[in-house]
Design an enzyme around this catalytic site. Structure first.
Site, short mmCIF file in Angstrom:
data_model
loop_
_atom_site.label_atom_id
_atom_site.label_comp_id
_atom_site.label_asym_id
_atom_site.label_seq_id
_atom_site.Cartn_x
_atom_site.Cartn_y
_atom_site.Cartn_z
N ASP A 175 27.44 -41.95 11.15
CA ASP A 175 26.94 -43.22 10.62
C ASP A 175 25.68 -43.60 11.39
O ASP A 175 25.65 -43.48 12.63
CB ASP A 175 27.97 -44.33 10.80
CG ASP A 175 29.15 -44.21 9.85
OD1 ASP A 175 29.29 -43.16 9.20
OD2 ASP A 175 29.94 -45.17 9.77
N HIS A 235 30.65 -35.74 13.58
CA HIS A 235 31.45 -34.80 12.80
C HIS A 235 30.61 -33.60 12.37
O HIS A 235 29.39 -33.60 12.47
CB HIS A 235 32.04 -35.52 11.59
CG HIS A 235 33.03 -36.58 11.94
ND1 HIS A 235 34.38 -36.46 11.70
CD2 HIS A 235 32.88 -37.79 12.55
CE1 HIS A 235 35.01 -37.55 12.12
NE2 HIS A 235 34.11 -38.36 12.65
N SER A 254 23.94 -43.17 20.75
CA SER A 254 22.54 -42.97 20.86
C SER A 254 22.04 -42.24 19.62
O SER A 254 22.01 -42.83 18.56
CB SER A 254 22.24 -42.23 22.14
OG SER A 254 20.99 -41.69 22.17
#
EC number: 4.1.1.65
Length: 341
Positions: A90, A147, A254
């Site tokens: 995300d 992921h 980050s």
């Protein structure tokens, strides 16, 4: 004026000590104080706790537990199409595109070299020359687990020590070679699409970078490049991860950078600079050549296509607490040139 002051502070502040202090505080169990800090953070950054497996902020013993919170099952469905890679995190797609003349775009009028990003590892750089890259920035409000874009077999992990500049649009526009200067963990995978690198970039107050196979990679910060190699597919101790499976996490911050080898991959058509990314959504795909329609003889009976496979849920595995995979081979800086300035 204010931006100039912020940039100068990036050079003047003791970033390593600030990061250690932040990491220490984020791991402390402070009861009601911890809950208060989490509640203030949620309010300040508009964190959507309804997506979290545990939406009640009182359920988190430390700030770090909250920061790497898992999501509810099915909240990030993974695109099931075999020819597509999915977004690994995300965040916001700050830059993406072709790797041209061995260079990646950092921001407008700023670029950096592939070899500098890979700490002088010219052999790894050759794998991605003329390939593709994508940089995803994770803001404080985002889900901070990373992921796999596709199925992959881990072949190499490299820890590169470096600076701890903040990573955001302001620093990307003003700090030369930002991603090649900051601390980072480079993960190289074999995939059906060719070699794939997923690079976890540290920043100010990023207390640790972790992977699911090695646990905490940093700290400690010893100032030397470390390299681990792993068995290939089918061999004992091979690290095999599925598309959409968790591979690492940040505590805090980050940025993640993906490198794709030159070939038939192209980025999804809907993506633009500053597109919002969601783990599991389409990221890149194999370029499809136009095909000549197949003409069947008259009277041929055709079966209906099977129904499209529904999206599969992403998986998150707990990070090992006991350090690196015992099957991994640890070695020195094989294949490296000195770090680029």
């Amino acid at each position: 004026m204010l931006d100039n002051i912020k940039i100068k502070l990036q050079y003047w502040l003791p970033k390593i000590w600030l990061t250690r202090l932040a990491g220490w505080g984020a791991n402390k169990r402070a009861g009601k104080l911890t809950k208060l800090v989490i509640d203030l953070f949620v309010r300040q950054y508009h964190v959507n706790m309804q997506e979290a497996l545990q939406p009640d902020t009182a359920s988190y013993r430390t700030f770090n537990e909250f920061f790497v919170r898992p999501l509810r099952p099915g909240i990030r469905p993974v695109d099931p199409h075999a020819h597509r890679l999915v977004q690994p995190a995300d965040g916001v797609l700050s830059q993406f595109g072709p790797i041209t003349d061995g260079k990646l775009i950092q921001a407008k009028n700023h670029d950096y070299t592939l070899e500098a990003l890979l700490a002088g590892n010219y052999m790894m750089a050759d794998l991605f020359r003329d390939g593709l890259f994508a940089t995803i920035y994770l803001s404080p409000r985002d889900y901070h687990r990373l992921h796999m874009p596709c199925d992959g077999v881990l072949r190499e992990m490299i820890y590169v020590p470096g600076d701890l500049f903040s990573v955001n649009l302001l620093t990307a526009d003003n700090v030369p070679n930002l991603f090649a200067r900051n601390e980072r963990v480079i993960c190289l995978f074999d995939t059906e699409f060719g070699p794939l690198a997923q690079i976890l970039v540290g920043a100010t107050i990023v207390g640790s970078i972790e992977t699911v196979w090695a646990g905490v990679v940093t700290p400690p910060r010893e100032g030397i490049i470390k390299r681990w190699t792993y068995p290939q597919a089918g061999e004992e101790g091979a690290v095999v991860l599925a598309k959409g499976e968790e591979m690492g996490r940040f505590k805090l911050g980050s940025t993640v950078i993906n490198l794709f080898t030159a070939g038939d991959l192209q980025f999804a058509a809907h993506l633009n600079i500053m597109s919002v990314t969601r783990m599991g959504e389409p990221f890149a795909e194999v370029r499809q050549d136009e095909q000549t329609p197949v003409v069947f003889p008259e009277g041929t009976e055709l079966e209906e296509n099977d129904a499209a496979q529904p999206p599969v849920a992403a998986t998150s595995e707990p990070v090992q607490a006991d350090g690196q995979n015992p099957a991994a081979e640890v070695s020195g800086q094989t294949g490296h040139k000195p770090d680029a300035p």
